[in-house]
Design a protein around this motif. Sequence first.
Motif, short mmCIF file in Angstrom:
data_model
loop_
_atom_site.label_atom_id
_atom_site.label_comp_id
_atom_site.label_asym_id
_atom_site.label_seq_id
_atom_site.Cartn_x
_atom_site.Cartn_y
_atom_site.Cartn_z
N GLY A 169 0.43 -21.54 -13.19
CA GLY A 169 1.13 -20.30 -13.44
C GLY A 169 2.00 -19.90 -12.27
N PRO A 170 2.67 -18.75 -12.37
CA PRO A 170 3.56 -18.30 -11.30
C PRO A 170 2.82 -18.16 -9.98
N GLY A 171 3.51 -18.44 -8.90
CA GLY A 171 2.89 -18.33 -7.58
C GLY A 171 3.90 -18.57 -6.49
N MET A 172 3.40 -18.87 -5.32
CA MET A 172 4.24 -19.17 -4.17
C MET A 172 3.85 -20.53 -3.63
N THR A 173 4.85 -21.36 -3.33
CA THR A 173 4.62 -22.67 -2.73
C THR A 173 5.28 -22.69 -1.36
N ILE A 174 4.47 -22.85 -0.32
CA ILE A 174 4.94 -22.85 1.06
C ILE A 174 4.88 -24.28 1.59
N ILE A 175 6.02 -24.80 2.03
CA ILE A 175 6.08 -26.15 2.58
C ILE A 175 6.32 -26.04 4.08
N ILE A 176 5.39 -26.58 4.86
CA ILE A 176 5.49 -26.54 6.32
C ILE A 176 5.73 -27.96 6.81
N SER A 177 6.93 -28.23 7.29
CA SER A 177 7.33 -29.61 7.57
C SER A 177 8.51 -29.64 8.52
N PHE A 198 12.38 -28.17 -9.42
CA PHE A 198 11.04 -28.38 -9.96
C PHE A 198 10.18 -27.14 -9.74
N LEU A 199 10.26 -26.56 -8.56
CA LEU A 199 9.46 -25.36 -8.28
C LEU A 199 9.93 -24.18 -9.13
N ASP A 200 11.22 -24.08 -9.39
CA ASP A 200 11.71 -23.03 -10.28
C ASP A 200 11.16 -23.23 -11.69
N TYR A 201 11.14 -24.47 -12.16
CA TYR A 201 10.56 -24.79 -13.46
C TYR A 201 9.09 -24.38 -13.51
N ARG A 202 8.39 -24.55 -12.40
CA ARG A 202 6.97 -24.18 -12.32
C ARG A 202 6.78 -22.69 -12.00
N ARG A 203 7.85 -21.93 -11.93
CA ARG A 203 7.81 -20.49 -11.67
C ARG A 203 7.16 -20.18 -10.32
N GLN A 204 7.63 -20.90 -9.31
CA GLN A 204 7.15 -20.71 -7.95
C GLN A 204 8.21 -20.05 -7.09
N ARG A 205 7.78 -19.23 -6.14
CA ARG A 205 8.68 -18.79 -5.10
C ARG A 205 8.57 -19.79 -3.96
#
Length: 293
Positions: A169-177, A198-205
């Motif tokens: 479901g909707p959420g936040m994805t944080i990439i530390i790299s 892809f993250l937009d499709y998955r409803r992620q910020r």
Amino acid sequence: MKLDAAFFDTLSRLRLSMGYKASMNLSGNRKSVQKGSSAEFSDFREYMPGDDIRRIDWNAYGRLDRLYVKEYMEEKEAVISILLDTSASMNYGEKKKCDLACMLAATMAYLGLGSMDRVIVYDVQRMDAPFVANGAKKSFPRLVDWLGQCTFDGSVDILAAIRRLPAKGPGMTIIISDFLQDDFVDPEQETAKKLLRFLDYRRQRPVFLHVLAGEELSVELTGTRNLIDMENHSTLRLTLDASSIRVYERTLKEFTSGLERECNKAGAFYAVCSTETDFYKLIFEDLRALYDF
């Protein structure tokens, strides 16, 4: 760097800005698209048999001669996914990028746990064995221990890792790299754009925390050097003079600006996080736009 009680006290006043309404089934502190019984008013609708009569708005009945009930926003937990790049290149710098990356991961997790969110931290090389933190801040010490056991070696494929994220479901994805993968560095591959779509499709910020060492942002080496790739161990003999350093700095600027531009187009958050920046300044000033106040 040891974070003191004052740091966490200030951090406790903040929470991550999701930019949408949550839709998970467990209780939390995020406003949900579902209706519930919290104290925050949402809307009116006509009374239906079976509705709680305590929600009837009698003032509206007196004006309109029809029964309406009040609806309230239900509070649900959100899922915050934190992906930690554990490639060998993160082990670089007098002040190592991996140390800063772990501190950022811990800080973002603490913010999520403070909002009663479900926090899942992934080692990008071991996506099948994440650390799942819930139950508010009581799981934070175990998370810190888990981060302390991460090893930084080999190489990663961040896009492939993102595609392995379970749909929650909707959420936040944080990439530390440090994003020092060939497919990110090469703009023709449009890897950042594919990842953001892809993250937009998955409803992620999406949140990109771009960790770079001070030595990468400001080159002070001079003379002829043998440069060794930390991941594939290939070598490059290079003479570092004013001209070559200018070329490097221009290329690095194009790289970071390109990532920032793609993030801006997608409504994602992007920030360069230098190992030379004071950590308090980084969290409370440079990343300020990440928070709700």
